[in-house]
Design a protein around this motif. Structure first.
Motif, PDB file in Angstrom:
ATOM      1  N   GLN A 140       8.477  -6.592   4.061  1.00 47.22           N
ATOM      2  CA  GLN A 140       8.792  -5.817   3.103  1.00 47.22           C
ATOM      3  C   GLN A 140       8.290  -6.127   1.550  1.00 47.22           C
ATOM      4  N   GLN A 141       8.731  -7.471   1.236  1.00 52.35           N
ATOM      5  CA  GLN A 141       8.510  -7.986  -0.065  1.00 52.35           C
ATOM      6  C   GLN A 141       6.846  -8.138  -0.152  1.00 52.35           C
ATOM      7  N   ALA A 142       6.045  -8.594   0.961  1.00 50.09           N
ATOM      8  CA  ALA A 142       4.708  -8.603   0.821  1.00 50.09           C
ATOM      9  C   ALA A 142       3.938  -7.283   0.461  1.00 50.09           C
ATOM     10  N   ARG A 181       2.405  -6.649  13.090  1.00 51.60           N
ATOM     11  CA  ARG A 181       3.828  -6.692  13.073  1.00 51.60           C
ATOM     12  C   ARG A 181       4.429  -6.512  14.704  1.00 51.60           C
ATOM     13  N   ASP A 182       4.037  -5.495  15.182  1.00 55.60           N
ATOM     14  CA  ASP A 182       4.417  -5.165  16.455  1.00 55.60           C
ATOM     15  C   ASP A 182       3.925  -6.144  17.690  1.00 55.60           C
ATOM     16  N   MET A 220       7.191 -13.961  -9.203  1.00 58.01           N
ATOM     17  CA  MET A 220       8.381 -14.610  -9.167  1.00 58.01           C
ATOM     18  C   MET A 220       9.454 -13.495  -9.119  1.00 58.01           C
ATOM     19  N   LYS A 221       9.467 -12.704 -10.090  1.00 60.95           N
ATOM     20  CA  LYS A 221      10.448 -11.517 -10.131  1.00 60.95           C
ATOM     21  C   LYS A 221      10.282 -10.659  -9.120  1.00 60.95           C
ATOM     22  N   ALA A 222       9.408 -10.256  -8.631  1.00 59.93           N
ATOM     23  CA  ALA A 222       9.136  -9.456  -7.414  1.00 59.93           C
ATOM     24  C   ALA A 222       9.761 -10.136  -5.989  1.00 59.93           C
ATOM     25  N   ASP A 232       1.019  -3.392  -2.498  1.00 62.15           N
ATOM     26  CA  ASP A 232       0.829  -2.105  -2.690  1.00 62.15           C
ATOM     27  C   ASP A 232       1.301  -1.378  -4.173  1.00 62.15           C
ATOM     28  N   GLY A 233       2.070  -2.354  -4.744  1.00 57.35           N
ATOM     29  CA  GLY A 233       2.389  -1.978  -5.992  1.00 57.35           C
ATOM     30  C   GLY A 233       1.607  -2.239  -7.277  1.00 57.35           C
ATOM     31  N   PRO A 234       2.093  -2.260  -8.323  1.00 55.60           N
ATOM     32  CA  PRO A 234       1.171  -2.768  -9.322  1.00 55.60           C
ATOM     33  C   PRO A 234       0.607  -3.761  -9.419  1.00 55.60           C
TER      34      PRO A 234
END
Ligand code: KDG
Length: 364
Positions: A145-147, A305-306, A357-359, A152-154
């Motif tokens: 989820q973090q990855a 993942r599966d 680091m923040k994310a 996928d984010g900015p």
């Protein structure tokens, strides 16, 4: 069995030298005896994409992993989307098992315009795109989820844009997943950094990965994936690290006796297209390539993942002795790897380092 496998991998390496001519040998070699069950391919959504001309395009899409990988599955879905939605005006030919060259060779083929698409790990590209070093930082992501949030984010979208805007002949069209990496070796169980001392380990061609294993006390050697099986078989190296699925589908269990579930690095795949080819594509087809790349990435992640757990249990059945680390054992590896963050902070540069680091809730 072992001799047969050695010949198969030798054919694969010859494929690297001989290029497309050796494709038959390497392609035939890549079928797997594993019984992984893949999630079905989703139906193609969206209608046909029309352009003003009847021009035909062909994409040679080369990847490093075998036909039995999640990566091949993802690229096959891309082929299905693009061929169907372009009404056959774009044809996609997939070349697995490094038939057209390893990650770096494929990337330079895109730059010179002799191939159209590839999907390397980010690690071997660090020399060309220093920001990508951020993904090799040890124990950066705790979970997928973090990855996904970062890629996928900015942050991830900005990196794709920066690569495309650079004058390096590449268009970066999306992210996919190689996955969390685990250690395998031929020496014995490894449950502490001390046990790594002097171990000859193959790493991807990444300065960060070299630093990780040196910091842990091992003896790392950078090498392309296409050379890895033979190097393990001949004892040039004792160890390697890759996701469970790759360890299974590349048959590393035939030449490695032990594994440790380290999850020390999450490696993204990055989908690249040759800029020369991109510039020849009508705008509606460029849009189609971007959409299909996102859909491929999402499907590839789901498949990867599966089958991660399936692959781990199949490897156990095949006789690989797997060490599952306790939280405190894992923490010992993590602590020992901390200097790598300081070594690469400046090379990755601000503000990217701080943003990541923040994310990822890192306190550095
Ligand atoms: O095309 C992808 C593979 O060639 C490669 O990146 C796999 O993780 C990998 C490795 O260890 O080189």
């Amino acid at each position: 069995m072992k001799i047969k496998t050695f010949a198969r991998h030798a054919a694969l390496c010859t494929g690297l030298v001989g290029g497309v001519l050796a494709a038959g040998a390497a392609g035939a070699a890549s079928s797997s005896s594993s019984s992984l069950h893949f999630l079905p391919m989703p139906a193609v959504s969206g209608g046909s994409v029309k352009t003003d001309s009847d021009q035909q395009f062909t994409i040679k899409f080369g990847i490093g992993l075998a036909k039995s990988s999640a990566q091949y599955r993802g690229v096959s879905y891309f082929k299905k989307i693009v061929e169907q939605r372009s009404n056959g005006h774009i044809k996609v030919n997939i070349f697995p098992s490094a038939q057209l060259g390893d990650d770096l060779q494929m990337t330079s083929a895109l730059q010179s315009g002799t191939a159209e698409m590839t999907q390397p790990s980010t690690s071997p590209l660090i020399k060309m795109v220093p920001q990508l070093a951020v993904f090799d930082l040890p124990f950066l992501f705790d979970n997928t989820q973090q990855a996904d949030k970062v890629l996928d984010g900015p942050i991830g979208q900005k990196i794709l844009k920066q690569i495309t805007d650079n004058r390096n002949g590449l268009v970066a069209v999306g992210w996919a997943e190689n996955g969390f990496r685990q250690l395998t070796d031929s020496k014995g169980a490894i449950d502490s950094p001390k046990a790594l001392h002097g171990l000859k380990i193959r790493t991807m061609q990444s300065p960060v990965q070299l630093d990780i294993w040196r910091t842990q006390g091992a003896n790392p050697t950078p090498m392309s994936f296409a050379e890895l099986f033979t190097a393990l078989d001949q004892g040039t190296v004792d160890a390697q690290e890759n996701p469970w699925v790759t360890i299974l589908t590349s048959k590393f269990y035939e030449v490695q006796s032990h594994a440790t579930e380290t999850r020390h690095v999450y490696t993204p795949f990055i989908t690249l297209m040759s800029k020369r080819f991109w510039q020849r594509l009508p705008k509606p087809y460029q849009k189609l390539i971007r959409t299909a790349s996102t859909q491929m990435g999402n499907y590839e992640r789901k498949v990867s993942r599966d089958i991660d757990k399936q692959a781990k249990s199949e490897l156990k059945q095949k006789g690989l002795k797997i060490t599952n680390l306790t939280d405190s054992q894992r923490a010992a590896f993590k602590k020992k790897a901390q200097p790598v963050y300081d070594d690469f902070k400046d090379k990755i540069g601000e503000p990217l380092f701080d943003q990541v680091m923040k994310a990822t809730d890192h306190s550095q």
